[in-house]
Design an enzyme around this catalytic site. Structure first.
Site, mmCIF file in Angstrom:
data_model
loop_
_atom_site.group_PDB
_atom_site.id
_atom_site.type_symbol
_atom_site.label_atom_id
_atom_site.label_comp_id
_atom_site.label_asym_id
_atom_site.label_seq_id
_atom_site.Cartn_x
_atom_site.Cartn_y
_atom_site.Cartn_z
ATOM 1 N N CYS A 97 0.964 -0.839 -0.346
ATOM 2 C CA CYS A 97 -0.225 0.134 -0.069
ATOM 3 C C CYS A 97 0.365 1.478 0.123
ATOM 4 O O CYS A 97 0.049 2.119 -0.176
ATOM 5 C CB CYS A 97 -1.006 0.330 0.869
ATOM 6 S SG CYS A 97 -1.840 -1.364 0.966
ATOM 7 N N HIS A 391 -8.980 2.851 -1.975
ATOM 8 C CA HIS A 391 -7.452 2.034 -1.749
ATOM 9 C C HIS A 391 -7.381 1.845 -2.874
ATOM 10 O O HIS A 391 -7.379 0.559 -2.643
ATOM 11 C CB HIS A 391 -7.641 1.972 -0.708
ATOM 12 C CG HIS A 391 -6.405 1.116 -0.585
ATOM 13 N ND1 HIS A 391 -5.072 2.537 -0.858
ATOM 14 C CD2 HIS A 391 -6.063 0.593 0.579
ATOM 15 C CE1 HIS A 391 -4.475 1.862 -0.541
ATOM 16 N NE2 HIS A 391 -3.805 0.558 0.538
ATOM 17 N N CYS A 421 0.904 2.615 6.645
ATOM 18 C CA CYS A 421 0.375 0.043 6.838
ATOM 19 C C CYS A 421 0.560 -0.181 5.857
ATOM 20 O O CYS A 421 0.448 0.443 4.296
ATOM 21 C CB CYS A 421 -0.223 0.129 7.220
ATOM 22 S SG CYS A 421 -2.118 0.910 7.488
HETATM 23 C C1 LIG Z 1 -14.334 -4.818 3.398
HETATM 24 C C2 LIG Z 1 -14.914 -5.830 2.181
HETATM 25 C C3 LIG Z 1 -15.110 -7.017 2.507
HETATM 26 C C4 LIG Z 1 -16.382 -5.226 1.424
HETATM 27 O O1 LIG Z 1 -17.168 -5.459 0.638
HETATM 28 P P1 LIG Z 1 -17.936 -5.373 0.143
HETATM 29 O O2 LIG Z 1 -18.887 -6.172 0.652
HETATM 30 O O3 LIG Z 1 -18.245 -5.766 -1.754
HETATM 31 O O4 LIG Z 1 -18.840 -3.682 0.246
HETATM 32 P P2 LIG Z 1 -19.713 -3.482 0.098
HETATM 33 O O5 LIG Z 1 -19.342 -1.890 -0.862
HETATM 34 O O6 LIG Z 1 -20.434 -3.935 -0.845
HETATM 35 O O7 LIG Z 1 -20.457 -2.863 1.516
HETATM 36 C C5 LIG Z 1 -21.381 -4.347 1.633
HETATM 37 C C6 LIG Z 1 -23.126 -3.182 2.405
HETATM 38 O O8 LIG Z 1 -22.366 -2.065 3.482
HETATM 39 C C7 LIG Z 1 -23.132 -0.967 2.678
HETATM 40 N N1 LIG Z 1 -22.386 0.426 3.501
HETATM 41 C C8 LIG Z 1 -20.794 0.144 3.684
HETATM 42 N N2 LIG Z 1 -20.048 1.359 3.871
HETATM 43 C C9 LIG Z 1 -21.418 2.056 4.025
HETATM 44 C C10 LIG Z 1 -21.283 3.164 4.694
HETATM 45 N N3 LIG Z 1 -20.180 4.167 4.897
HETATM 46 N N4 LIG Z 1 -22.794 3.576 5.179
HETATM 47 C C11 LIG Z 1 -23.908 3.120 4.910
HETATM 48 N N5 LIG Z 1 -23.822 1.437 4.454
HETATM 49 C C12 LIG Z 1 -22.255 1.570 3.842
HETATM 50 C C13 LIG Z 1 -22.941 -0.921 1.875
HETATM 51 O O9 LIG Z 1 -24.275 -0.051 1.164
HETATM 52 C C14 LIG Z 1 -23.854 -2.453 1.174
HETATM 53 O O10 LIG Z 1 -24.905 -2.950 1.901
HETATM 54 P P3 LIG Z 1 -25.992 -4.146 0.398
HETATM 55 O O11 LIG Z 1 -25.112 -5.068 0.933
HETATM 56 O O12 LIG Z 1 -26.652 -3.601 1.675
HETATM 57 O O13 LIG Z 1 -25.808 -3.095 -0.710
HETATM 58 C C15 LIG Z 1 -13.709 -4.978 1.213
HETATM 59 O O14 LIG Z 1 -14.403 -3.281 0.647
HETATM 60 C C16 LIG Z 1 -12.754 -5.407 1.489
HETATM 61 O O15 LIG Z 1 -12.397 -6.020 1.106
HETATM 62 N N6 LIG Z 1 -11.350 -3.999 1.655
HETATM 63 C C17 LIG Z 1 -10.602 -4.861 2.860
HETATM 64 C C18 LIG Z 1 -9.288 -4.490 1.303
HETATM 65 C C19 LIG Z 1 -7.983 -4.459 1.778
HETATM 66 O O16 LIG Z 1 -8.255 -5.274 2.904
HETATM 67 N N7 LIG Z 1 -7.259 -3.909 1.838
HETATM 68 C C20 LIG Z 1 -6.137 -3.899 2.430
HETATM 69 C C21 LIG Z 1 -5.599 -2.858 3.715
HETATM 70 S S1 LIG Z 1 -4.771 -1.812 3.404
#
Ligand SMILES: CC(C)(COP(=O)(O)OP(=O)(O)OC[C@H]1O[C@@H](n2cnc3c(N)ncnc32)[C@H](O)[C@@H]1OP(=O)(O)O)[C@@H](O)C(=O)NCCC(=O)NCCS
Length: 439
Positions: A97, A391, A421
């Site tokens: 990252c 990101h 990080c």
């Molecule tokens: C966390 C993670 C698994 C979520 O993925 P996802 O399930 O595709 O996420 P979504 O955007 O579809 O969000 C899931 C739900 O939360 C809701 N949501 C997300 N952010 C929200 C917010 N700020 N406010 C309200 N609702 C929110 C979405 O609307 C969605 O709802 P729905 O299922 O009713 O449509 C994914 O983003 C991830 O793996 N992130 C980490 C990445 C990582 O490891 N990076 C390395 C670190 S540097």
């Protein structure tokens, strides 16, 4: 542990310009663009805007964290697909990252050493286009079949494969040494450091609130380009599409934990999302900036990278790297007008802030007598961060440098600290000077 040397020899590296694409949720508007497509689109636009003749560029340092097997050297490919002369040398970097922090510090080093006068540094990521692999047995069979001469032997190479062997394999999400994903590692940090779900959601809410306010106030105008959306090119993406103007702490509190479904606190709302995008900056010597008649956005003052044992707190690298970078800068945390911390997860930022302020952490982990200090929340991630903005791994560092220097300029600030990080329990920290700060 790296030494903290304070000398800053050589020429001062200036950041003259920068640009990014909108950051877009993966699988969305940029689903038909590879990282190199995004990188080349961005660099062409940056070349047009930066006001520096293409013939002045000496080198490109560009990164991608999840590379495509079809493009092994994205940096050189970016040169060849843009208006840059074909004799501009290039190298690809990866530091997870912190990749485009690495690109920026490589560029700054080349300037400082006098090896180059103008270097373009950045990164692009398309998580929509992440490589999907064949299983080992299927890969062996394909190689065997390609070597076989007779049709019957080609067919025989596939004998014995099970249905499971035919299942495509996505890139590994786990850290090879710990077997934990980033999300699971952040969950562990939340538990060890006692970071509550409410504190994480409040932090995520602030990230969205501040990013939405920054867009509304026009603070990102001029640093985010427009990208025509393939395949029809009838629409244009001109704004980050992850920022939620309407999110509330209550809506965030409703979301289910993702990485530890039973006891966890980390949700889609308080994590950085999977994102596509690209960002880059132009780094020159102070003298070259003068010769070109261009006013720098600011300067690279000092930087540091550090690492810890991944089985400890994987995403705590910033708390190790920041004190070294500040020592090298000859400055303290109090001197920083702005601090920008990459937000992998709210729990990771809050854990690092806790370590920054902890005497125990300073004594036991850093061998220092005093903690680095507390960060004034009014100076931290003032225009939101990776939770709200997204990101695209390799683009985040350049996005942070550009946005922070522009904000420092608006505030007539002198210094800023950036931290990231990274996988492998790495940490990066960069100290930037505003345009009027003395070296
Ligand atoms: C966390 C993670 C698994 C979520 O993925 P996802 O399930 O595709 O996420 P979504 O955007 O579809 O969000 C899931 C739900 O939360 C809701 N949501 C997300 N952010 C929200 C917010 N700020 N406010 C309200 N609702 C929110 C979405 O609307 C969605 O709802 P729905 O299922 O009713 O449509 C994914 O983003 C991830 O793996 N992130 C980490 C990445 C990582 O490891 N990076 C390395 C670190 S540097």
């Amino acid at each position: 542990m790296p030494t903290n040397g304070t000398s800053r020899p050589g020429r001062r590296a200036a950041i003259l310009a920068g640009l990014r694409t909108p950051f877009v949720k993966s699988g969305g508007d940029f689903a038909d663009l590879s990282a190199v497509d995004l990188g080349a689109t961005l660099v062409n636009e940056l070349l047009a805007r930066a006001g520096i003749p293409a013939s002045e560029y000496d080198a490109v340092v560009f990164g991608q964290v999840i590379p495509s097997p079809l493009v092994s050297l994205i940096a050189r490919e970016v040169v060849l697909r843009t208006q840059l002369p074909k004799n501009v040398e290039a190298h690809t970097v990866s530091r997870a990252c912190a990749t485009s922090i690495q690109a920026a510090t490589d560029a700054a080093d080349q300037i400082t050493l006098g090896h180059a006068d103008v270097v373009l540094a950045g990164g692009a990521e398309s998580l929509s286009d992440a490589p999907i692999f064949a299983s080992r047995p299927l890969a062996r069979a394909i190689v065997g079949a390609s070597r076989a001469r007779r049709v019957v032997d080609k067919a025989r190479a596939f004998a014995g494969l099970s249905a499971r062997d035919l299942t495509p394999v996505p890139p590994a999400l786990q850290e090879p040494t710990t077997g934990l994903t980033m999300g699971q590692s952040a969950e562990k940090m939340a538990q060890v450091n006692g970071i509550s779900r409410a504190a994480q959601d409040q932090f995520a809410y602030l990230s969205h609130r501040r990013a939405a306010d920054a867009w509304k106030a026009g603070r990102f105008d001029g640093e985010v380009m427009h990208v025509a959306v393939p395949p029809r090119y009838e629409r244009v993406s001109g704004k980050d599409n992850i920022v939620r103007e309407d999110t509330t702490p209550e809506a965030l509190a409703e979301l289910k934990p993702v990485f530890d479904k039973r006891y966890g606190t980390i949700t889609a709302g308080n994590s950085s999302p999977l994102t596509d995008g690209a960002a880059a900056i132009v780094v020159t010597s102070e003298e070259k900036a003068k010769a070109l008649g261009l006013r720098p956005l600011g300067y690279v003052r000092a930087y540091a990278y550090a690492a810890l044992d991944p089985s400890d707190q994987l995403l705590q690298g910033p708390a190790y790297a920041a004190p070294i970078a500040l020592d090298r800068a000859g400055l303290s945390l109090r001197d920083m007008d702005l601090v920008d911390m990459h937000e992998a997860f709210a729990a990771q930022v809050l854990s690092n802030l806790q370590a920054f302020g902890s005497r125990k952490f300073a004594e036991e982990k850093l061998g220092r007598s005093a903690p680095l200090g507390e960060i004034d929340p009014a100076r931290l991630n003032v225009n939101g961060g990776s939770i709200a903005l997204g990101h695209p791994f390799a683009a985040t560092g350049a996005r942070m440098i550009l946005a922070t220097l522009r904000e420092l300029g608006r505030r007539n600030g002198a210094h800023a600290l950036l931290t990231v990080c990274a996988a492998g329990a790495l940490g990066a920290a960069l100290v930037l000077d505003g345009p009027d700060a003395t070296a």
